[in-house]
Design an enzyme around this catalytic site. Structure first.
Site, PDB file in Angstrom:
ATOM      1  N   ALA A  69       1.211   0.612  -0.842  1.00 53.26           N
ATOM      2  CA  ALA A  69       2.187   2.202  -0.768  1.00 53.26           C
ATOM      3  C   ALA A  69       2.958   2.485  -1.566  1.00 53.26           C
ATOM      4  CB  ALA A  69       3.289   2.372   1.271  1.00 53.26           C
ATOM      5  N   LYS A 120      -7.667   3.177   4.582  1.00 52.84           N
ATOM      6  CA  LYS A 120      -8.869   2.589   5.442  1.00 52.84           C
ATOM      7  C   LYS A 120      -8.689   0.658   5.835  1.00 52.84           C
ATOM      8  CE  LYS A 120      -8.999  -0.791   2.344  1.00 52.84           C
ATOM      9  NZ  LYS A 120      -8.748  -2.173   2.985  1.00 52.84           N
TER      10      LYS A 120
END
Length: 325
Positions: free
Chosen positions: A16, A97
């Site tokens: 992130a 993913k």
């Protein structure tokens, strides 16, 4: 949409942070909020990255009226729940993913996004990488003839702690979903879905794959030989061999900064496609383009390709005996 694309970041981990850093490279991107399961974690991330608002829940981030699109960067096992929260709140979603732990739940997200008329894309950054896109163009143009073989790998020494997200079965850990999805994606880009799949893996005591090998067969006669692992560093390269030459993606092949085109009878040609940052900006730019054009899915990372690759992952897990709670 017009003007700047306003991002919300759901999750506060390492990926992130790197994604947030790369958004600074896009002049039309603005990170306006971050959300986590605790306000303290969200506030610490916001302070570190200069983000204006910190939300102590996923729902609060999803309800933020200033957010156009949410980047879901949680562990694999909660992608479905996090993305569902955002889609149900009317937000576009870029979900890390693999999209979820299996094809069935990924299909549920796709169906929800389509029902709501919302953009959803799996964050498979490899498909948006300039060198990988150039590789695909060269293959399509016939630069190396018909593709006959793909060889690709991705492995590194992961922390031995069974509670680490890379090894924790409850979090969707294991080499296949974390690293194997990249060699599989490279093969899928040039050969599509395989007709035949054979896989073997060494499992940890907790039941996640630590060292996995895969061989795919295609109706064209082509083969893909792929591997991934948590035990040690592998070359992390890929080669695509055709009937008239070869393309090599150098390390790290899941986010290369160039390629080598080796045509039969000609000197190898090095093609540099360097980039700044970590390489996440290319998938973010694709999200921007799709949102501005009113698309609900990306042609580069389509729902169909996400579901096909998830189906391949399911088939491999069934062969190697990996399940998730």
């Amino acid at each position: 949409m017009t003007g700047r694309t306003r991002w919300g970041i759901l999750g506060t981990g390492r990926v992130a942070g790197r994604f947030t850093e790369d958004l600074r490279l896009l002049p039309d991107a603005e990170v306006v909020a971050v959300g986590s399961r605790t306000h303290d974690a969200a506030q610490a991330f916001a302070t570190r990255h200069g983000i204006g608002r910190a939300h102590g829940s996923w729902a609060a981030l999803a309800a933020d009226p200033e957010v156009d699109v949410v980047y879901v960067a949680t562990p694999h096992a909660v992608h479905r729940a996090a993305a569902t929260t955002c889609l149900e709140a009317g937000k576009a979603v870029l979900c890390e993913k693999p999209c979820t732990l299996d094809r069935a739940t990924s299909a549920e997200l796709v169906d929800l996004a389509r029902e709501r008329g919302l953009f959803l894309m799996e964050a498979m950054w490899t498909r948006c990488n300039p060198a990988v896109r150039r590789m695909c163009d060269l293959v399509t143009e016939g630069a190396i003839g018909e593709v006959a073989a793909v060889v690709a790998d991705f492995g590194f020494a992961a922390p031995p702690d069974p509670a680490d997200r890379l090894r924790a079965r409850a979090l969707g850990g294991g080499a296949l979903l974390e690293m194997g999805v990249y060699p599989i994606t490279i093969a899928h880009l040039v050969l599509g879905a395989p007709a035949h799949i054979r896989a073997w893996a060494a499992l940890s005591g907790d039941g996640v794959d630590e060292n996995t090998g895969m061989v795919f067969g295609y109706d064209t006669g082509a083969l893909a030989t792929l591997s991934c692992g948590l035990l040690g560093g592998t070359p992390n390269t890929a080669s695509i061999t055709g009937t008239r030459g070869r393309i090599t993606l150098p390390r790290p092949c899941h986010r290369p900064s160039g390629l080598v085109l080796d045509r039969d009878g000609a000197a190898p040609e090095e093609i540099a496609l360097p980039f700044e940052g970590n390489g996440y900006q290319f998938e973010a730019a694709e999200v921007h383009r799709c949102l501005h054009e009113g698309l609900v899915e990306s042609p580069l990372v389509s729902h169909a390709t996400t579901l096909e690759v998830m189906g391949v992952l399911d088939a491999i897990r069934a062969q190697i005996g990996v399940t998730y709670p």
